[in-house]
Design a protein around this motif. Structure first.
Motif, PDB file in Angstrom:
ATOM      1  N   GLU A   1      42.785  15.245 -52.549  1.00  0.00           N
ATOM      2  CA  GLU A   1      42.179  16.677 -52.499  1.00  0.00           C
ATOM      3  C   GLU A   1      40.661  16.858 -52.897  1.00  0.00           C
ATOM      4  O   GLU A   1      40.356  16.075 -53.775  1.00  0.00           O
ATOM      5  CB  GLU A   1      42.723  17.870 -53.137  1.00  0.00           C
ATOM      6  N   ARG A   2      39.604  17.356 -52.306  1.00  0.00           N
ATOM      7  CA  ARG A   2      38.256  17.770 -52.227  1.00  0.00           C
ATOM      8  C   ARG A   2      38.177  19.367 -52.625  1.00  0.00           C
ATOM      9  O   ARG A   2      37.774  20.177 -51.814  1.00  0.00           O
ATOM     10  CB  ARG A   2      37.353  17.428 -51.352  1.00  0.00           C
ATOM     11  N   TYR A   3      38.022  19.279 -54.308  1.00  0.00           N
ATOM     12  CA  TYR A   3      38.043  20.799 -54.313  1.00  0.00           C
ATOM     13  C   TYR A   3      36.467  21.303 -54.506  1.00  0.00           C
ATOM     14  O   TYR A   3      35.363  20.967 -55.324  1.00  0.00           O
ATOM     15  CB  TYR A   3      38.520  21.521 -55.779  1.00  0.00           C
TER      16      TYR A   3
ATOM     17  N   ASN B   1      39.077  31.558 -54.638  1.00  0.00           N
ATOM     18  CA  ASN B   1      39.097  32.756 -53.275  1.00  0.00           C
ATOM     19  C   ASN B   1      40.928  32.434 -54.492  1.00  0.00           C
ATOM     20  O   ASN B   1      41.479  33.871 -54.080  1.00  0.00           O
ATOM     21  CB  ASN B   1      39.899  31.872 -52.315  1.00  0.00           C
ATOM     22  N   ILE B   2      40.646  31.776 -54.997  1.00  0.00           N
ATOM     23  CA  ILE B   2      41.961  32.475 -56.439  1.00  0.00           C
ATOM     24  C   ILE B   2      41.566  33.037 -56.717  1.00  0.00           C
ATOM     25  O   ILE B   2      42.532  34.080 -57.218  1.00  0.00           O
ATOM     26  CB  ILE B   2      42.309  30.599 -56.546  1.00  0.00           C
ATOM     27  N   VAL B   3      40.717  33.510 -57.418  1.00  0.00           N
ATOM     28  CA  VAL B   3      40.193  34.827 -58.627  1.00  0.00           C
ATOM     29  C   VAL B   3      40.119  36.154 -58.107  1.00  0.00           C
ATOM     30  O   VAL B   3      40.198  36.862 -58.894  1.00  0.00           O
ATOM     31  CB  VAL B   3      39.383  33.823 -60.186  1.00  0.00           C
ATOM     32  N   GLU B   4      39.029  36.040 -57.128  1.00  0.00           N
ATOM     33  CA  GLU B   4      38.944  37.166 -56.846  1.00  0.00           C
ATOM     34  C   GLU B   4      40.709  38.181 -56.561  1.00  0.00           C
ATOM     35  O   GLU B   4      40.113  39.518 -56.205  1.00  0.00           O
ATOM     36  CB  GLU B   4      38.922  37.133 -54.948  1.00  0.00           C
ATOM     37  N   LYS B   5      41.476  37.529 -56.233  1.00  0.00           N
ATOM     38  CA  LYS B   5      42.234  38.834 -56.034  1.00  0.00           C
ATOM     39  C   LYS B   5      42.805  39.525 -57.167  1.00  0.00           C
ATOM     40  O   LYS B   5      43.852  39.907 -57.155  1.00  0.00           O
ATOM     41  CB  LYS B   5      43.677  37.052 -55.642  1.00  0.00           C
ATOM     42  N   ILE B   6      42.235  38.365 -58.439  1.00  0.00           N
ATOM     43  CA  ILE B   6      42.735  39.272 -59.628  1.00  0.00           C
ATOM     44  C   ILE B   6      41.225  40.476 -60.573  1.00  0.00           C
ATOM     45  O   ILE B   6      41.311  40.644 -61.429  1.00  0.00           O
ATOM     46  CB  ILE B   6      43.523  38.390 -60.632  1.00  0.00           C
ATOM     47  N   ILE B   7      40.528  40.095 -59.536  1.00  0.00           N
ATOM     48  CA  ILE B   7      39.205  40.650 -60.263  1.00  0.00           C
ATOM     49  C   ILE B   7      38.677  42.519 -59.395  1.00  0.00           C
ATOM     50  O   ILE B   7      38.783  42.034 -57.815  1.00  0.00           O
ATOM     51  CB  ILE B   7      38.159  39.457 -61.045  1.00  0.00           C
TER      52      ILE B   7
ATOM     53  N   ARG C   1      29.045  24.816 -61.029  1.00  0.00           N
ATOM     54  CA  ARG C   1      28.659  23.211 -60.722  1.00  0.00           C
ATOM     55  C   ARG C   1      28.532  21.678 -61.947  1.00  0.00           C
ATOM     56  O   ARG C   1      28.623  22.395 -62.505  1.00  0.00           O
ATOM     57  CB  ARG C   1      27.236  23.184 -60.526  1.00  0.00           C
ATOM     58  N   ILE C   2      28.691  20.763 -61.987  1.00  0.00           N
ATOM     59  CA  ILE C   2      28.778  19.751 -62.166  1.00  0.00           C
ATOM     60  C   ILE C   2      27.060  18.899 -61.320  1.00  0.00           C
ATOM     61  O   ILE C   2      27.032  19.081 -60.426  1.00  0.00           O
ATOM     62  CB  ILE C   2      30.083  18.690 -61.894  1.00  0.00           C
ATOM     63  N   TYR C   3      26.123  18.954 -63.205  1.00  0.00           N
ATOM     64  CA  TYR C   3      25.287  18.510 -62.967  1.00  0.00           C
ATOM     65  C   TYR C   3      25.253  17.524 -62.582  1.00  0.00           C
ATOM     66  O   TYR C   3      25.990  16.143 -62.731  1.00  0.00           O
ATOM     67  CB  TYR C   3      24.658  18.836 -64.068  1.00  0.00           C
TER      68      TYR C   3
END
Length: 154
Positions: free
Chosen positions: A20-22, A29-35, A97-99
Motif C-alpha cells: 500500500e502507498r498512503y 478522507n478518514i478524519v473529515e467524517k468526524i470534524i 509531510r515527511i521532509y
C-alpha cells in the motif's frame, strides 16, 4: 502485535505495508467524517523522530535535523503535521509531510503546499497557528492572500 491482531502474522502486516502507498489525502478522507470543516483552528508543527542507529547515507528520508526538544541537531525523520481543531472541540491531524531533502523544498514550502491542499479539500479554518519557524514573510503573505487569520508565536 500478535496479541492484538490474533491470527494475522507479522509477515502479512509487512507485505500489506509494502504493497500500500498512503498519501495525506487518505488521512483526510478518514478524519473529515468526524470534524466540522468550517471555522476551526489549524496548527502547524514539526517533530524530529530520532533514529540514532540509522545512517543517513543508507536510509532514505533519514537526515540531520534541528530538534527543539534536544536543543541540537540529531539524526532522524522530520514529520511536519497540520492539526485541525474544529468548533466542536474535535482535534485531529489533517495533513502531513515527511521532509525529504531530495525534493529541494523547505519546511515552509511544505507548509504552504499543505495549507493549499486542505483548502482545496473544503477545509475553511478561521485561524492558523504555528511557532516562529513558520513566521517568514512569504508564509504570512500567503496566509493573507488566502484570507486566513494567523497567530505565529515564539
Amino acid at each position: 502485535m500478535a496479541e492484538i491482531l490474533g491470527d494475522v502474522s507479522h509477515d502479512s502486516v509487512n507485505r500489506f505495508l509494502l504493497r500500500e502507498r498512503y498519501e495525506p489525502k487518505d488521512l483526510f478522507n478518514i478524519v473529515e467524517k468526524i470534524i466540522n470543516l468550517v471555522g476551526g483552528i489549524l496548527s502547524v508543527d514539526d517533530t524530529v523522530i530520532e533514529k540514532i542507529y540509522s545512517d543517513p547515507k543508507n536510509a532514505e528520508l533519514i537526515s540531520y535535523f534541528w530538534s527543539g526538544k534536544a536543543h541540537k541537531t540529531i539524526i532522524g525523520l522530520n514529520l511536519i503535521t497540520l492539526y485541525y481543531s474544529d468548533i466542536n472541540g474535535n482535534s485531529v491531524p489533517i495533513n502531513y509531510r515527511i521532509y525529504d531533502k531530495k525534493e529541494g523544498k523547505t519546511k515552509n514550502d511544505y507548509f504552504r503546499e499543505m495549507v493549499s491542499e486542505i483548502i482545496s479539500w473544503g477545509v475553511k479554518p478561521r485561524i492558523i497557528t504555528g511557532d516562529s519557524w513558520y513566521s517568514g514573510v512569504e508564509n504570512l503573505k500567503f496566509l493573507k492572500n488566502q484570507k486566513l487569520g494567523f497567530s505565529i508565536r515564539d
